[in-house]
Design a protein around this motif. Structure first.
Motif, PDB file in Angstrom:
ATOM      1  N   ILE A  11      35.502  43.961  30.541  1.00  0.00           N
ATOM      2  CA  ILE A  11      36.171  43.516  31.768  1.00  0.00           C
ATOM      3  C   ILE A  11      36.815  42.148  31.546  1.00  0.00           C
ATOM      4  N   VAL A  12      36.053  41.227  30.956  1.00  0.00           N
ATOM      5  CA  VAL A  12      36.586  39.884  30.693  1.00  0.00           C
ATOM      6  C   VAL A  12      37.751  39.964  29.720  1.00  0.00           C
ATOM      7  N   GLU A  13      37.613  40.781  28.688  1.00  0.00           N
ATOM      8  CA  GLU A  13      38.687  40.937  27.701  1.00  0.00           C
ATOM      9  C   GLU A  13      39.944  41.511  28.354  1.00  0.00           C
ATOM     10  N   GLY A  14      39.764  42.515  29.203  1.00  0.00           N
ATOM     11  CA  GLY A  14      40.905  43.108  29.909  1.00  0.00           C
ATOM     12  C   GLY A  14      41.580  42.102  30.823  1.00  0.00           C
ATOM     13  N   PHE A  15      40.777  41.315  31.532  1.00  0.00           N
ATOM     14  CA  PHE A  15      41.320  40.294  32.424  1.00  0.00           C
ATOM     15  C   PHE A  15      42.101  39.246  31.638  1.00  0.00           C
ATOM     16  N   ASN A  16      41.513  38.774  30.536  1.00  0.00           N
ATOM     17  CA  ASN A  16      42.195  37.765  29.721  1.00  0.00           C
ATOM     18  C   ASN A  16      43.473  38.313  29.102  1.00  0.00           C
ATOM     19  N   LYS A  96      52.943  42.273  37.172  1.00  0.00           N
ATOM     20  CA  LYS A  96      51.782  41.885  36.371  1.00  0.00           C
ATOM     21  C   LYS A  96      50.807  41.086  37.232  1.00  0.00           C
ATOM     22  N   GLY A  97      51.324  40.239  38.120  1.00  0.00           N
ATOM     23  CA  GLY A  97      50.469  39.486  39.033  1.00  0.00           C
ATOM     24  C   GLY A  97      49.704  40.408  39.962  1.00  0.00           C
ATOM     25  N   LYS A  98      50.385  41.438  40.467  1.00  0.00           N
ATOM     26  CA  LYS A  98      49.720  42.409  41.341  1.00  0.00           C
ATOM     27  C   LYS A  98      48.668  43.177  40.549  1.00  0.00           C
ATOM     28  N   GLU A  99      49.019  43.572  39.327  1.00  0.00           N
ATOM     29  CA  GLU A  99      48.056  44.289  38.475  1.00  0.00           C
ATOM     30  C   GLU A  99      46.831  43.419  38.196  1.00  0.00           C
ATOM     31  N   LEU A 100      47.078  42.143  37.947  1.00  0.00           N
ATOM     32  CA  LEU A 100      45.983  41.205  37.682  1.00  0.00           C
ATOM     33  C   LEU A 100      45.091  41.042  38.909  1.00  0.00           C
ATOM     34  N   ASN A 101      45.699  40.899  40.083  1.00  0.00           N
ATOM     35  CA  ASN A 101      44.920  40.776  41.323  1.00  0.00           C
ATOM     36  C   ASN A 101      44.125  42.044  41.619  1.00  0.00           C
ATOM     37  N   ASP A 102      44.756  43.207  41.379  1.00  0.00           N
ATOM     38  CA  ASP A 102      44.046  44.471  41.586  1.00  0.00           C
ATOM     39  C   ASP A 102      42.841  44.582  40.647  1.00  0.00           C
ATOM     40  N   PHE A 103      43.032  44.165  39.399  1.00  0.00           N
ATOM     41  CA  PHE A 103      41.952  44.188  38.410  1.00  0.00           C
ATOM     42  C   PHE A 103      40.822  43.262  38.840  1.00  0.00           C
ATOM     43  N   ARG A 104      41.207  42.077  39.346  1.00  0.00           N
ATOM     44  CA  ARG A 104      40.203  41.113  39.818  1.00  0.00           C
ATOM     45  C   ARG A 104      39.396  41.694  40.965  1.00  0.00           C
ATOM     46  N   GLN A 105      40.081  42.316  41.914  1.00  0.00           N
ATOM     47  CA  GLN A 105      39.385  42.888  43.065  1.00  0.00           C
ATOM     48  C   GLN A 105      38.501  44.056  42.651  1.00  0.00           C
ATOM     49  N   LYS A 106      39.023  44.919  41.799  1.00  0.00           N
ATOM     50  CA  LYS A 106      38.275  46.098  41.370  1.00  0.00           C
ATOM     51  C   LYS A 106      36.969  45.711  40.675  1.00  0.00           C
ATOM     52  N   HIS A 107      37.035  44.659  39.861  1.00  0.00           N
ATOM     53  CA  HIS A 107      35.867  44.266  39.076  1.00  0.00           C
ATOM     54  C   HIS A 107      35.152  43.037  39.645  1.00  0.00           C
ATOM     55  N   ASN A 108      35.584  42.610  40.846  1.00  0.00           N
ATOM     56  CA  ASN A 108      34.963  41.483  41.526  1.00  0.00           C
ATOM     57  C   ASN A 108      34.905  40.241  40.625  1.00  0.00           C
ATOM     58  N   ILE A 109      36.042  39.855  40.093  1.00  0.00           N
ATOM     59  CA  ILE A 109      36.137  38.709  39.179  1.00  0.00           C
ATOM     60  C   ILE A 109      36.511  37.467  39.966  1.00  0.00           C
ATOM     61  N   THR A 110      35.794  36.386  39.714  1.00  0.00           N
ATOM     62  CA  THR A 110      36.170  35.090  40.270  1.00  0.00           C
ATOM     63  C   THR A 110      36.418  34.143  39.113  1.00  0.00           C
ATOM     64  N   VAL A 111      37.394  33.285  39.276  1.00  0.00           N
ATOM     65  CA  VAL A 111      37.753  32.321  38.245  1.00  0.00           C
ATOM     66  C   VAL A 111      37.036  31.025  38.550  1.00  0.00           C
ATOM     67  N   ARG A 112      36.448  30.442  37.530  1.00  0.00           N
ATOM     68  CA  ARG A 112      35.701  29.203  37.697  1.00  0.00           C
ATOM     69  C   ARG A 112      36.602  28.136  38.329  1.00  0.00           C
ATOM     70  N   GLY A 113      36.077  27.448  39.325  1.00  0.00           N
ATOM     71  CA  GLY A 113      36.824  26.389  39.994  1.00  0.00           C
ATOM     72  C   GLY A 113      37.674  26.889  41.146  1.00  0.00           C
ATOM     73  N   GLU A 114      37.662  28.174  41.387  1.00  0.00           N
ATOM     74  CA  GLU A 114      38.455  28.753  42.461  1.00  0.00           C
ATOM     75  C   GLU A 114      37.534  29.119  43.611  1.00  0.00           C
ATOM     76  N   ASN A 115      37.964  28.826  44.835  1.00  0.00           N
ATOM     77  CA  ASN A 115      37.167  29.166  46.008  1.00  0.00           C
ATOM     78  C   ASN A 115      37.316  30.662  46.265  1.00  0.00           C
ATOM     79  N   PRO A 116      36.262  31.456  46.121  1.00  0.00           N
ATOM     80  CA  PRO A 116      36.387  32.899  46.277  1.00  0.00           C
ATOM     81  C   PRO A 116      36.705  33.339  47.699  1.00  0.00           C
ATOM     82  N   ASN A 117      36.436  32.498  48.707  1.00  0.00           N
ATOM     83  CA  ASN A 117      36.703  32.877  50.099  1.00  0.00           C
ATOM     84  C   ASN A 117      38.148  32.627  50.510  1.00  0.00           C
TER      85      ASN A 117
END
Length: 142
Positions: A11-16, A96-117
């Motif tokens: 998941i991390v590799e796919g996100f990166n 690509k941004g939409k694909e990245l956001n969809d991937f983040r939502q699907k796998h519940n990924i949060t980026v360090r330093g980002e407010n998840p709410n």
């Protein structure tokens, strides 16, 4: 059909990988924007010069002597092609941004330093007040 469960590392590799693709597209857009600005500057300068005047154009590694009348239409056409390519790349960047956001939502990924709410749209729509930090920290992971 059941979807294969991905490991955390996959998941991390796919996100990166998606982020790197997005960065490559953004870098190409920036490069093409610079080329377009350079073309605009040359076209503006040459448009004030007689069409019979000599000018030099670098084609590959060869400097070729031409006239302004020969070069100006080619530069204008190149700038238009760069603009069309930039538009296409901007569409790819948005996809690509939409694909990245969809991937983040699907796998519940949060980026360090980002407010998840906080949603990404809220970040874009609320500009910082004068003197206020934007809270953005960019680190290069390549």
């Amino acid at each position: 059909m059941t979807e294969k469960k991905m490991s955390k590392e996959e998941i991390v590799e796919g996100f990166n990988q998606l982020r790197q693709e997005q960065r490559r597209i953004a870098a190409k857009v920036a490069e093409l924007d610079a080329d377009k600005a350079e073309h605009r500057a040359v076209i503006d300068a040459l448009s004030e010069v007689s069409g019979n005047r000599k000018c030099y154009r670098l084609i590959g590694d060869v400097l070729v002597e031409r006239t302004v009348g020969d070069v100006l239409p080619a530069l204008t056409k190149n700038r238009e092609q760069i603009s069309m390519l930039t538009e296409d790349l901007n569409k790819q960047l948005a996809e690509k941004g939409k694909e990245l956001n969809d991937f983040r939502q699907k796998h519940n990924i949060t980026v360090r330093g980002e407010n998840p709410n906080e949603s990404a749209a809220a970040k874009v729509e609320a500009p910082p007040k004068p003197g206020q930090s934007t809270g953005v920290l960019v680190s290069k992971t390549d």
